[in-house]
Design a protein around this motif. Structure first.
Motif, PDB file in Angstrom:
ATOM      1  N   ALA A   1       0.853  -1.189   0.000  1.00 38.07           N
ATOM      2  CA  ALA A   1       0.000   0.000   0.000  1.00 38.07           C
ATOM      3  C   ALA A   1       0.886   1.235   0.000  1.00 38.07           C
ATOM      4  CB  ALA A   1      -0.928   0.008   1.212  1.00 38.07           C
ATOM      5  N   GLY A   2       0.511   2.216  -0.791  1.00 37.57           N
ATOM      6  CA  GLY A   2       1.267   3.461  -0.845  1.00 37.57           C
ATOM      7  C   GLY A   2       0.621   4.427  -1.820  1.00 37.57           C
ATOM      8  N   ARG A   3       1.327   5.503  -2.118  1.00 34.43           N
ATOM      9  CA  ARG A   3       0.857   6.480  -3.106  1.00 34.43           C
ATOM     10  C   ARG A   3       2.013   6.823  -4.032  1.00 34.43           C
ATOM     11  NH1 ARG A   3      -4.097   8.592  -2.162  1.00 34.43           N
ATOM     12  NH2 ARG A   3      -4.975   8.277  -0.074  1.00 34.43           N
ATOM     13  N   ASP A   4       1.669   7.043  -5.304  1.00 36.83           N
ATOM     14  CA  ASP A   4       2.729   7.445  -6.214  1.00 36.83           C
ATOM     15  C   ASP A   4       2.985   8.945  -6.079  1.00 36.83           C
ATOM     16  OD1 ASP A   4       0.861   8.860  -7.773  1.00 36.83           O
ATOM     17  OD2 ASP A   4       0.600   7.221  -9.194  1.00 36.83           O
ATOM     18  N   GLU A   5       3.976   9.434  -6.803  1.00 35.02           N
ATOM     19  CA  GLU A   5       4.357  10.846  -6.671  1.00 35.02           C
ATOM     20  C   GLU A   5       3.266  11.795  -7.140  1.00 35.02           C
ATOM     21  OE1 GLU A   5       8.033  10.968  -8.820  1.00 35.02           O
ATOM     22  OE2 GLU A   5       9.227  10.608  -7.020  1.00 35.02           O
ATOM     23  N   ASP A   6       2.289  11.270  -7.882  1.00 39.11           N
ATOM     24  CA  ASP A   6       1.155  12.093  -8.305  1.00 39.11           C
ATOM     25  C   ASP A   6       0.007  12.045  -7.306  1.00 39.11           C
ATOM     26  OD1 ASP A   6       2.491  12.774 -10.645  1.00 39.11           O
ATOM     27  OD2 ASP A   6       1.687  11.055 -11.743  1.00 39.11           O
ATOM     28  N   GLY A   7       0.198  11.296  -6.207  1.00 34.05           N
ATOM     29  CA  GLY A   7      -0.826  11.221  -5.176  1.00 34.05           C
ATOM     30  C   GLY A   7      -1.847  10.119  -5.372  1.00 34.05           C
TER      31      GLY A   7
END
Length: 205
Positions: free
Chosen positions: A183-189
């Protein structure tokens, strides 16, 4: 079953099927068909995940020799002649997600007391990094479990080794189940999530 007719009119490789999936081991045709499709699903998923771990060294992708059947057939396709998915279709979709977490494949059976060492990799086809990703690994068996947790950034368009799991196969019959999650977020959110389960049958020493 009329094996000659299935071979002549529906493309069945009779010798291969009888060797790998003896009909006598299955009480019904439906049981036999499900066993063959589960094998195909497992095989394709492992092969695709392995190719993706070899990202650009030298693998740049893959293609199907047989995607869909042109007529009613028993074949290596993942879609039948009416474009209905076989069990392998979902396995291929999961293996082709933009971000996956994989370990070295578990064997079908493991022996109590054996030492397992499984490399964990994250493969990302995203063009941006995944920031502050959390990766959890859970191994469960009858009467026990073990957990691992990792955290960090996942580089864009890369295969990243996370860790090597070390585990002694527990005593007792049953299944050894391995769960992976990211689980996470990419640099674009944008939210990035992935989950995968696999297992092996424990046999006594």
């Amino acid at each position: 079953l009329d094996w000659d007719a299935l071979r002549d009119h529906h493309g069945l490789e009779v010798d291969v099927m009888q060797q790998r999936f003896p009909p006598a081991d299955h009480p019904t045709f439906a049981s036999w068909r499900t066993a063959t499709q589960r094998y195909q699903a497992s095989l394709l998923r492992q092969q695709i995940e392995t190719l993706r771990r070899l990202k650009y060294r030298p693998t740049g992708g893959f293609c199907f020799s047989w995607l869909a059947d042109p007529a009613p057939m028993i074949s290596a396709s993942v879609l039948d002649h009416e474009r209905r998915p076989k069990l392998a279709w979902a396995a291929v979709v999961e293996a082709c997600r933009p971000v996956i977490v994989v370990t070295d494949p578990l064997p079908v059976t493991v022996t109590a007391g054996d030492r397992l060492e499984l490399d964990v990799h994250v493969v990302s086809d995203l063009r941006v990094a995944v920031v502050d990703a959390s990766i959890s690994v859970t191994c469960t068996w009858r009467g026990g479990r073990r957990d691992w947790a990792y955290r960090g950034d996942i580089a864009a368009d890369a295969c990243t080794k996370v860790a090597t799991l070390e585990l002694t196969v527990p005593d007792g019959p049953g299944e050894l189940l391995l769960g992976l999650a990211l689980a996470g977020r990419d640099e674009d959110g944008e939210r990035v999530e992935y989950a995968r389960r696999s297992g092996a049958r424990i046999t006594p020493r």
